[in-house]
Scaffold this motif. Structure first.
Motif, mmCIF file in Angstrom:
data_model
loop_
_atom_site.group_PDB
_atom_site.id
_atom_site.type_symbol
_atom_site.label_atom_id
_atom_site.label_comp_id
_atom_site.label_asym_id
_atom_site.label_seq_id
_atom_site.Cartn_x
_atom_site.Cartn_y
_atom_site.Cartn_z
ATOM 1 N N GLU A 196 0.839 -1.203 0.000
ATOM 2 C CA GLU A 196 0.000 0.000 0.000
ATOM 3 C C GLU A 196 0.869 1.246 0.000
ATOM 4 O O GLU A 196 1.948 1.260 0.598
ATOM 5 C CB GLU A 196 -0.935 0.027 1.221
ATOM 6 N N LYS A 197 0.370 2.293 -0.692
ATOM 7 C CA LYS A 197 1.127 3.537 -0.789
ATOM 8 C C LYS A 197 0.163 4.721 -0.657
ATOM 9 O O LYS A 197 -0.871 4.766 -1.314
ATOM 10 C CB LYS A 197 1.848 3.592 -2.140
ATOM 11 N N LEU A 198 0.513 5.676 0.209
ATOM 12 C CA LEU A 198 -0.321 6.856 0.412
ATOM 13 C C LEU A 198 -0.167 7.791 -0.788
ATOM 14 O O LEU A 198 0.923 8.261 -1.101
ATOM 15 C CB LEU A 198 0.084 7.592 1.698
ATOM 16 N N VAL A 199 -1.272 8.057 -1.467
ATOM 17 C CA VAL A 199 -1.267 8.916 -2.642
ATOM 18 C C VAL A 199 -1.716 10.338 -2.279
ATOM 19 O O VAL A 199 -1.162 11.322 -2.753
ATOM 20 C CB VAL A 199 -2.177 8.341 -3.746
ATOM 21 N N GLN A 200 -2.732 10.435 -1.433
ATOM 22 C CA GLN A 200 -3.265 11.750 -1.041
ATOM 23 C C GLN A 200 -3.664 11.715 0.434
ATOM 24 O O GLN A 200 -4.373 10.821 0.870
ATOM 25 C CB GLN A 200 -4.489 12.096 -1.907
ATOM 26 N N THR A 201 -3.183 12.707 1.164
ATOM 27 C CA THR A 201 -3.494 12.783 2.593
ATOM 28 C C THR A 201 -4.919 13.316 2.792
ATOM 29 O O THR A 201 -5.323 14.297 2.168
ATOM 30 C CB THR A 201 -2.505 13.708 3.320
ATOM 31 N N GLY A 202 -5.658 12.653 3.662
ATOM 32 C CA GLY A 202 -7.029 13.077 3.941
ATOM 33 C C GLY A 202 -7.072 14.334 4.800
ATOM 34 O O GLY A 202 -6.143 14.631 5.556
ATOM 35 N N LYS A 203 -8.152 15.078 4.659
ATOM 36 C CA LYS A 203 -8.325 16.311 5.430
ATOM 37 C C LYS A 203 -9.767 16.399 5.934
ATOM 38 O O LYS A 203 -10.704 16.212 5.189
ATOM 39 C CB LYS A 203 -8.003 17.526 4.556
ATOM 40 N N GLN A 204 -9.889 16.726 7.233
ATOM 41 C CA GLN A 204 -11.215 16.855 7.836
ATOM 42 C C GLN A 204 -11.960 18.052 7.279
ATOM 43 O O GLN A 204 -11.364 19.093 7.011
ATOM 44 C CB GLN A 204 -11.063 17.057 9.354
ATOM 45 N N GLY A 205 -13.273 17.909 7.129
ATOM 46 C CA GLY A 205 -14.106 19.041 6.735
ATOM 47 C C GLY A 205 -14.826 19.616 7.949
ATOM 48 O O GLY A 205 -14.672 19.136 9.077
ATOM 49 N N THR A 206 -15.610 20.667 7.726
ATOM 50 C CA THR A 206 -16.355 21.313 8.814
ATOM 51 C C THR A 206 -17.756 21.666 8.338
ATOM 52 O O THR A 206 -17.923 22.212 7.248
ATOM 53 C CB THR A 206 -15.645 22.596 9.293
ATOM 54 N N ILE A 207 -18.754 21.337 9.164
ATOM 55 C CA ILE A 207 -20.119 21.775 8.881
ATOM 56 C C ILE A 207 -20.597 22.638 10.046
ATOM 57 O O ILE A 207 -20.156 22.467 11.180
ATOM 58 C CB ILE A 207 -21.090 20.590 8.673
ATOM 59 N N VAL A 208 -21.461 23.580 9.720
ATOM 60 C CA VAL A 208 -22.024 24.468 10.738
ATOM 61 C C VAL A 208 -23.526 24.203 10.805
ATOM 62 O O VAL A 208 -24.225 24.261 9.791
ATOM 63 C CB VAL A 208 -21.750 25.948 10.402
ATOM 64 N N LYS A 209 -23.998 23.922 12.008
ATOM 65 C CA LYS A 209 -25.418 23.670 12.219
ATOM 66 C C LYS A 209 -26.048 24.859 12.942
ATOM 67 O O LYS A 209 -25.505 25.345 13.936
ATOM 68 C CB LYS A 209 -25.637 22.395 13.034
ATOM 69 N N ARG A 210 -27.191 25.324 12.413
ATOM 70 C CA ARG A 210 -27.901 26.465 13.006
ATOM 71 C C ARG A 210 -29.161 25.956 13.701
ATOM 72 O O ARG A 210 -29.965 25.231 13.106
ATOM 73 C CB ARG A 210 -28.272 27.471 11.914
#
Length: 382
Positions: A196-210
């Protein structure tokens, strides 16, 4: 003599006229007073005559109309006669001490007691209004469009009714939440199988709840999600999974191996490089139960050597004992080729391939078999 008689006559006439004038002058006040008394008595007689005559009067109490016949000349006396009590908060269409005439219409609205609760206070009041809205207005209580009134504003008032005004307020708040990234695995035919080889590093997203928060008289009663917005999108983590199969390796037995033994089995004469005794046999198939791969899997039916499984040929072995690609003869089974491996196939153990999963399950575990290791070439009948 004649002159003397004429003088006496003139004196008598003057005296008579003077007396009449004096009497009239002295009694004129008496005459005027007598005339006024006469007029007053006549007026009182007429009033009394009018007052004692029957009158027909319409009396409306709280919207209910009744026609009454009376000889009374004032409203208060009429109400007393009809046993109608007027309270301090009641409304009457004319003064209580006013006179009444035939054909009069008297309207009386009697006030009802009620309690209005608002802003933490309870107010007792009396009103002649007809609706809840009018009573609240009379109590000088403001009601906003979002406030709740029980009973409703359009309801008719009833005696001893309790009116409650609940203050409704709405407030809004926002909260941010992380969105985890997804790990996506992609096959890479250039990368060795299992690597296995890492191709792209994951990144957390953000949601805003009203959220909408509802308060009743300052107390929170509900919280509702009204909107969800993506502030930043999550980025997938991409991992390459190698699918490049290694080239089949043929392991030659060492020179220390015993001398080849020639024998004939099933009409085929062959020489064995090595003989394994007391070998344990098991069975497997290409399905999920044995390999964990379904028919839709791209590796379905592909062995460790890269060839496709075939009943009557393929067996799985421990490469340290039997080289991949070599043929063997299993007593009671026949000729087979070592094409596959397995995590449970170690030492003197061979896993025999069958197309049928049910047959492979029934095969079970068999011990005490003798196996002849022949070489990379399959023996042929002479």
């Amino acid at each position: 003599m004649g002159a003397l008689q004429m003088k006496d006559t003139h004196g008598k006439r003057s005296s008579s006229m003077s007396f009449a004038l004096r009497w009239k002058h002295e009694n004129v006040r008496l005459i005027v007073l007598s005339a006024l008394i006469s007029i007053a008595m006549t007026f009182m007689f007429l009033v009394l005559l009018h007052g004692t005559a029957d009158k027909h009067v319409s009396v409306v109490v709280n919207g209910r109309e009744t026609i009454v016949s009376t000889k009374q000349w004032s409203l208060q006396r009429l109400l007393d006669e009809q046993a109608i009590t007027v309270g301090a908060y009641d409304k009457v269409s004319m003064p209580l001490d006013g006179g009444i005439e035939d054909g009069d219409r008297i309207v009386i609205d009697q006030a009802v007691p009620l309690v209005v609760r608002a802003d933490g206070k309870a107010k007792t009041m009396y009103t002649t209004e007809k609706t809840v809205a009018a009573a609240i207005d009379q109590a000088d209580i403001s009601v906003r469009s979002q406030d709740k009134v029980v009973p409703p504003l359009t309801s008719s008032l009833e005696s001893n009714m309790i009116i409650t005004v609940t203050r409704i307020d709405k407030k809004y708040s926002e909260s941010a939440y992380p969105v985890p990234f997804t790990v996506v695995k992609k096959e890479d035919p250039k990368l060795a199988l299992g690597k296995e080889k890492l191709v792209q590093t994951g990144k957390q997203g953000t949601i805003v709840k009203r959220y909408e928060k509802v308060f009743q008289n300052g107390i929170l009663v509900s919280q509702t999600l009204v909107e969800k917005m993506t502030k930043s999108s999550a980025v997938n983590q991409v991992v390459a999974v190698g699918t490049k199969k290694p080239e089949p390796k043929v392991t030659m037995l060492s020179a220390k191996s015993p001398a080849a033994t020639t024998m004939t089995k099933r009409g085929v004469t062959f020489s064995s490089k090595k003989v394994l005794r007391n070998v344990t046999l098991t069975a497997y198939s290409a399905g999920v139960a044995s390999t964990g791969k379904g028919k839709s899997h791209p590796e379905y039916g592909i062995t460790a050597s890269g060839s496709r499984v075939q009943e009557g040929r393929t067996v799985a072995v421990d490469p340290k004992v039997i080289p991949i690609g070599w043929w063997v003869y299993i007593e009671g089974i026949g000729f087979r080729r070592a094409e596959d491996t397995g995590s449970a196939v170690k030492g003197n153990k061979i896993d025999v391939y069958f197309d049928s999963e049910s047959y492979a399950d029934k095969f079970g575990l068999k011990r005490g078999y003798t196996v002849y290791i022949l070489g990379p070439k399959k023996p042929e009948a002479l």
